[in-house]
Design an enzyme around this catalytic site. Structure first.
Site, PDB file in Angstrom:
ATOM      1  N   GLY A  18      -2.590 -27.853   8.545  1.00  0.00           N
ATOM      2  CA  GLY A  18      -2.143 -26.562   8.036  1.00  0.00           C
ATOM      3  C   GLY A  18      -2.729 -25.412   8.824  1.00  0.00           C
ATOM      4  N   PHE A  21      -4.274 -19.287   6.596  1.00  0.00           N
ATOM      5  CA  PHE A  21      -5.555 -18.583   6.677  1.00  0.00           C
ATOM      6  C   PHE A  21      -6.727 -19.559   6.762  1.00  0.00           C
ATOM      7  CE2 PHE A  21      -3.065 -15.139   4.533  1.00  0.00           C
ATOM      8  CZ  PHE A  21      -3.266 -14.169   5.494  1.00  0.00           C
ATOM      9  N   GLU A 175       5.148  -5.911  -4.932  1.00  0.00           N
ATOM     10  CA  GLU A 175       5.427  -5.392  -3.594  1.00  0.00           C
ATOM     11  C   GLU A 175       6.902  -5.538  -3.233  1.00  0.00           C
ATOM     12  OE1 GLU A 175       0.938  -6.148  -1.764  1.00  0.00           O
ATOM     13  OE2 GLU A 175       2.553  -7.577  -1.338  1.00  0.00           O
ATOM     14  N   GLN A 319      -8.654 -14.289   1.114  1.00  0.00           N
ATOM     15  CA  GLN A 319     -10.093 -14.337   1.354  1.00  0.00           C
ATOM     16  C   GLN A 319     -10.741 -15.659   0.931  1.00  0.00           C
ATOM     17  OE1 GLN A 319     -12.693 -12.814   2.863  1.00  0.00           O
ATOM     18  NE2 GLN A 319     -11.102 -11.694   3.940  1.00  0.00           N
TER      19      GLN A 319
END
Length: 419
Positions: A18, A21, A175, A319
């Site tokens: 993967g 992030f 959003e 994060q």
């Protein structure tokens, strides 16, 4: 077929599954460790997911927020990339099976393969709703929305009224709804003067009583009021009962017409993960010990959205994934040095969500709360800096500048191929 297509050398081999992030963070952290790293992903590029809603609403090009994984791997002498999907994990033999049929051996395995949409068994949701969790899906939403507007404006037979229903009041849903409302308010009067803007509706459905549940109540109320000011029809405290091809049936019995239904509520692990023989918990997330090693497997780590610690899951945000990827790589270094592993401790750096042009909410540690233009400027700057390359940053800045500074004069959006 079935042979090891990547012979293992004298150094330990680490496979990272993967390139989101978590995976990118793990590879960076392993760059100066005496190991060979193989990065696997089913796509040849990394996608910056927080800006996919801008792709879906014609604000940025898909290429603005993607980066070649071969170019990324070339930065690190000990790293190679292979485009492949993992179909099986044999922990006893320390091998992963690829969709090509090949087996690849590992000494350490880091699973950060992300998640997919959770439709919660709601009838018609998987068949008729669309997501924006991948580049391909975001492009599909963009082309569907804009093609529908064109069909309605021309009065074509069978055109469904230009109503977009967004299901889910988290950051993605807020959003998306805010960007669609601005497209309707600013772009339609110029681009489609023959179409009454009031016919184009944006409906946001959330089963909770507030949007942006992770934020404090004051910021939730602010976000809801900002959406209403932009003309978003908020349906709070109501669930989705069924998704049909041209409407969404709510729990109160109302059938809301919908040309496009966007699903932005809940995620789960991919179905293929259940065949890997690893312990799973809620939402199919792989269960890990405090040091992020998979329960019962000392050489396998799981981080990011696909993982959940046995003593409590971290938020499914960027994060925690980044910090988790770094942590897993550091633990591999410690194991190679003969040191014990350390528990993962997530450092909360805050959360943010944009509502539209010059408007966002930011919640930082230490009771720091921002809203409005200052929050939006911080959100914009942070997201542009987080992109993978200067080319990505410059292209995104240019396209967002056009979107936010010239729309009242040009109504220009990025177009694709109509479905």
């Amino acid at each position: 077929m079935g042979t090891d297509q990547a012979p293992r050398g004298p150094r330990p081999q680490v496979i990272v599954v993967g390139a989101g992030f978590a995976g990118m963070a793990a590879v960076r952290e392993l760059r100066d460790v005496d190991v060979d790293v193989l990065l696997l992903d089913r796509d040849p590029f990394n996608t910056f997911q927080p800006l996919l809603y801008q792709v879906a609403t014609g604000g940025v090009n898909p290429g603005d927020i993607t980066y070649s994984l071969r170019a990324f791997a070339a930065r690190f002498p000990n790293t190679r990339f292979r485009r492949a999907a993992v179909t099986g994990v044999d922990t006893a033999r320390r091998r992963v099976r690829l969709d090509s049929g090949a087996d690849v051996g590992y000494d350490y395995l880091i699973l950060c393969c992300g998640v997919t949409a959770n439709f919660f068994g709601i009838p018609g949701a998987e068949e008729n709703a669309r997501t924006i969790y991948s580049r391909r899906a975001a492009i599909g939403v963009r082309d569907r929305v804009l093609s529908n507007l064109e069909s309605v404006a021309q009065g074509r037979d069978g055109a469904v009224e230009p109503v977009v229903v967004v299901v889910g009041g988290g950051a993605t849903g807020v959003e998306m709804a805010g960007a669609l409302a601005e497209l309707r308010n600013t772009g339609l009067p110029l681009a489609y003067p023959e179409l009454d803007p009031q016919r184009a509706r944006v409906v946001l459905v959330e089963m909770a009583d507030d949007v942006l549940a992770p934020f404090e109540p004051g910021l939730r109320r602010y976000a809801a009021d900002a959406l209403r000011e932009r003309g978003v029809d908020l349906r709070l405290g109501v669930a989705v009962k069924e998704v049909r091809r041209d409407c969404v049936v709510l729990s109160d019995g109302e059938c809301v017409p919908s040309a496009v239904t966007i699903w932005a509520t809940g995620v789960r692990a991919h179905d293929r993960v259940s065949a890997w023989g690893l312990r799973q918990g809620r939402g199919g997330r792989i269960q890990v010990e405090p040091d992020m090693r998979v329960v019962g497997h000392s050489d396998v780590f799981a981080v990011g959205d696909v993982a959940a610690k046995v003593d409590g899951a971290e938020p499914q945000l960027a994060q925690p994934a980044i910090q988790g990827g770094r942590h897993a790589a550091r633990q591999i270094r410690r194991l190679l040095e003969g040191k014990p592993t350390e528990p993962f401790r997530y450092r909360d750096k805050g959360i943010m969500a944009t509502i539209g042009r010059s408007d966002a909410v930011v919640q930082l540690p230490g009771r720091v709360r921002l809203r409005g233009f200052v929050a939006w400027a911080g959100w914009l700057g942070l997201h542009i800096l987080a992109l993978m390359s200067n080319r990505n940053r410059l292209a995104t800045m240019a396209n967002l500048a056009v979107r936010y500074l010239t729309w009242k004069r040009t109504a220009n959006v990025i177009m694709g191929d109509p479905p």
